[in-house]
Design an enzyme around this catalytic site. Structure first.
Site, PDB file in Angstrom:
ATOM      1  N   ASN A 132      39.080  32.671  34.730  1.00  0.00           N
ATOM      2  CA  ASN A 132      38.779  33.825  33.873  1.00  0.00           C
ATOM      3  C   ASN A 132      39.876  34.870  34.105  1.00  0.00           C
ATOM      4  O   ASN A 132      39.885  35.530  35.145  1.00  0.00           O
ATOM      5  CB  ASN A 132      37.397  34.392  34.259  1.00  0.00           C
ATOM      6  CG  ASN A 132      37.100  35.712  33.577  1.00  0.00           C
ATOM      7  OD1 ASN A 132      37.735  36.067  32.585  1.00  0.00           O
ATOM      8  ND2 ASN A 132      36.129  36.444  34.110  1.00  0.00           N
ATOM      9  N   LYS A 178      40.278  37.609  32.703  1.00  0.00           N
ATOM     10  CA  LYS A 178      39.836  38.992  32.411  1.00  0.00           C
ATOM     11  C   LYS A 178      40.884  39.651  31.503  1.00  0.00           C
ATOM     12  O   LYS A 178      41.504  38.959  30.699  1.00  0.00           O
ATOM     13  CB  LYS A 178      39.618  39.787  33.687  1.00  0.00           C
ATOM     14  CG  LYS A 178      38.783  39.034  34.712  1.00  0.00           C
ATOM     15  CD  LYS A 178      38.279  39.930  35.784  1.00  0.00           C
ATOM     16  CE  LYS A 178      37.636  39.091  36.883  1.00  0.00           C
ATOM     17  NZ  LYS A 178      36.713  39.836  37.684  1.00  0.00           N
ATOM     18  N   HIS A 181      28.733  37.911  31.784  1.00  0.00           N
ATOM     19  CA  HIS A 181      29.514  38.264  32.977  1.00  0.00           C
ATOM     20  C   HIS A 181      29.065  39.643  33.468  1.00  0.00           C
ATOM     21  O   HIS A 181      28.751  40.525  32.660  1.00  0.00           O
ATOM     22  CB  HIS A 181      31.012  38.277  32.633  1.00  0.00           C
ATOM     23  CG  HIS A 181      31.894  38.348  33.841  1.00  0.00           C
ATOM     24  ND1 HIS A 181      32.100  39.533  34.523  1.00  0.00           N
ATOM     25  CD2 HIS A 181      32.592  37.392  34.503  1.00  0.00           C
ATOM     26  CE1 HIS A 181      32.895  39.287  35.552  1.00  0.00           C
ATOM     27  NE2 HIS A 181      33.210  38.007  35.570  1.00  0.00           N
ATOM     28  N   GLU A 199      30.598  42.118  34.482  1.00  0.00           N
ATOM     29  CA  GLU A 199      31.365  43.250  33.932  1.00  0.00           C
ATOM     30  C   GLU A 199      30.858  43.598  32.533  1.00  0.00           C
ATOM     31  O   GLU A 199      30.817  44.771  32.147  1.00  0.00           O
ATOM     32  CB  GLU A 199      32.873  42.915  33.947  1.00  0.00           C
ATOM     33  CG  GLU A 199      33.424  42.986  35.366  1.00  0.00           C
ATOM     34  CD  GLU A 199      34.632  42.104  35.656  1.00  0.00           C
ATOM     35  OE1 GLU A 199      35.256  41.594  34.715  1.00  0.00           O
ATOM     36  OE2 GLU A 199      34.930  41.918  36.844  1.00  0.00           O
ATOM     37  N   GLU A 225      27.244  34.394  40.215  1.00  0.00           N
ATOM     38  CA  GLU A 225      28.309  35.317  40.614  1.00  0.00           C
ATOM     39  C   GLU A 225      27.697  36.572  41.235  1.00  0.00           C
ATOM     40  O   GLU A 225      27.343  37.516  40.509  1.00  0.00           O
ATOM     41  CB  GLU A 225      29.135  35.724  39.389  1.00  0.00           C
ATOM     42  CG  GLU A 225      29.848  34.575  38.716  1.00  0.00           C
ATOM     43  CD  GLU A 225      31.145  35.054  38.063  1.00  0.00           C
ATOM     44  OE1 GLU A 225      32.182  34.519  38.409  1.00  0.00           O
ATOM     45  OE2 GLU A 225      31.101  35.973  37.240  1.00  0.00           O
ATOM     46  N   GLY A 260      35.852  40.127  42.681  1.00  0.00           N
ATOM     47  CA  GLY A 260      37.058  40.948  42.779  1.00  0.00           C
ATOM     48  C   GLY A 260      37.124  41.791  44.045  1.00  0.00           C
ATOM     49  O   GLY A 260      37.950  42.700  44.145  1.00  0.00           O
ATOM     50  N   SER A 279      35.486  35.854  44.301  1.00  0.00           N
ATOM     51  CA  SER A 279      36.575  35.765  45.272  1.00  0.00           C
ATOM     52  C   SER A 279      36.849  34.335  45.746  1.00  0.00           C
ATOM     53  O   SER A 279      37.156  34.117  46.918  1.00  0.00           O
ATOM     54  CB  SER A 279      36.314  36.704  46.454  1.00  0.00           C
ATOM     55  OG  SER A 279      36.219  38.049  45.991  1.00  0.00           O
TER      56      SER A 279
HETATM   57  C1  PEP Z   1      35.047  36.580  37.807  1.00  0.00           C
HETATM   58  O1  PEP Z   1      35.644  37.437  37.174  1.00  0.00           O
HETATM   59  O2  PEP Z   1      34.235  35.862  37.212  1.00  0.00           O
HETATM   60  C2  PEP Z   1      35.333  36.426  39.225  1.00  0.00           C
HETATM   61  C3  PEP Z   1      34.628  35.585  39.918  1.00  0.00           C
HETATM   62  O3  PEP Z   1      36.363  37.199  39.750  1.00  0.00           O
HETATM   63  P1  PEP Z   1      37.056  37.037  41.202  1.00  0.00           P
HETATM   64  O4  PEP Z   1      37.333  35.560  41.393  1.00  0.00           O
HETATM   65  O5  PEP Z   1      38.300  37.845  41.092  1.00  0.00           O
HETATM   66  O6  PEP Z   1      36.096  37.545  42.199  1.00  0.00           O
END
Ligand code: PEP
Length: 252
Positions: free
Chosen positions: A9, A11, A100, A102, A171, A177, A216
Site C-alpha cells: 500500500n 498510500k 483502512h 486512515e 491492522e 507507520g 510496520s
Molecule cells: C498500512 O498502511 O496499511 C500499513 C500497514 O502501514 P505500515 O506498514 O507503514 O505500518
C-alpha cells in the site's frame, strides 16, 4: 490451502519517475521466479493506476496484480472526488483496500460504509481487502479482541457468505507507520479470534478467508509473522515503497 498474499500500500506516495523505477526493480527481482502458492499486489494512488497497469503488462509480471487503496460506496453519480469500483476494474485492478484505519479516521468511515464499499468491489468482480484493528487505548484497556471481532461481525452481518471472496487485514492502529510491530504471537491470537468469529457464521467460509497482518511489516519481521498458521500474508505500507524491501517481504 490458503495462498500467502503480500499487498503493498503506497498510500499518498510515488511519482511517474519513481513508479517506473519501482516496477523495473521488482520485475528484475521477480524474473528469477518467486516461491509457488503466493500472490503479490501493489496499490498505488488512483492517478498512477493506469501507468502501473501498463508497466505490469509491459514487463509481463504474472506474479504481480494491481490494487486500489479505496473506492466509493456508490456505483456512479454526483459524488465529486469519488472513484467507482467499475472504474477501478476498468483500470485493471483486482483488489481494493476498504476500511483502512486512515480512511476510518480521516473520512469518518464507519463499518456500514466499509461493508457497502466491499459489496461494490465484489459486484465488480474484484477482491475487497477489509481492514479491521484496534487503537492503542482499546488494546491497553483489554478490549482489543472485542473491538476487532465486533468489526468483523458487522461485516459478516452484511456480506454473509460473500465473505468467502474477501480478504481481511488485521491492522492494529498503534502499529501502522509507527515501527511498533505486534509480536507474531499477538497477531496469531487475533487472527485465530477473527477466524473463530467467522466460523460462528460458517466454518467453511472461515477456513477459506485469507487474513493478512498489517502494521510496520519489514523484511526482518516478515518471516516470523508469515510462519504463523493463521497469518496468510501482509498488508505493507512504508516498507513497500522500497522495491528491494517489498521483494524481500515477498520472498519471506
Ligand atoms: C498500512 O498502511 O496499511 C500499513 C500497514 O502501514 P505500515 O506498514 O507503514 O505500518
Amino acid at each position: 490451502m490458503r495462498p500467502l498474499i503480500v499487498i503493498g500500500n503506497w498510500k499518498m506516495n510515488g511519482s511517474l519517475a519513481s513508479n517506473q523505477d519501482w516496477v523495473k526493480t521488482v520485475a528484475r527481482g521477480m524474473e528469477s521466479g518467486m516461491p509457488a502458492g503466493r500472490k503479490f499486489v501493489v496499490c498505488p494512488p488512483f492517478p498512477y493506476l493506469s501507468q502501473c497497469a501498463g508497466m505490469i503488462k509491459e514487463h509481463s509480471l504474472a506474479f504481480l496484480s494491481l490494487g486500489a487503496q479505496d473506492v466509493s460506496a456508490q456505483s456512479s453519480g454526483a459524488y465529486t472526488g469519488e472513484v467507482a469500483a467499475s472504474m477501478l476494474k476498468e483500470m485493471g485492478c483486482s483488489y481494493v483496500i476498504v476500511g483502512h484505519s486512515e480512511c476510518r479516521l480521516l473520512h469518518h468511515e464507519v463499518d456500514e460504509v466499509v461493508a457497502a464499499k466491499a459489496l461494490e468491489v465484489l459486484d465488480n468482480g474484484m477482491t475487497p481487502v477489509i481492514c479491521v484493528g484496534e487503537t492503542a487505548d482499546e488494546r491497553n484497556s483489554g478490549r482489543a479482541q472485542e473491538i476487532v471481532c465486533g468489526q468483523v461481525a458487522k461485516q459478516v452481518s452484511v456480506l454473509q457468505d460473500r465473505l468467502a471472496d474477501c480478504l481481511i487485514a488485521y491492522e492494529p492502529v498503534w502499529a501502522i507507520g509507527t515501527g511498533k510491530v505486534a509480536s507474531a504471537q499477538v497477531v496469531q491470537d487475533m487472527h485465530r479470534a477473527i477466524r473463530l468469529q467467522l466460523a460462528e457464521f460458517d466454518e467453511d467460509v472461515a477456513s477459506h478467508v485469507g487474513i493478512l497482518y498489517g502494521g510496520s511489516v519489514k523484511p526482518d519481521n516478515a518471516v516470523e509473522l508469515f510462519a504463523m498458521p493463521d497469518i496468510d500474508g501482509g498488508l505493507v505500507g512504508g516498507a513497500s515503497l522500497n522495491p528491494q524491501d517489498f521483494l524481500a517481504i515477498c520472498q519471506a
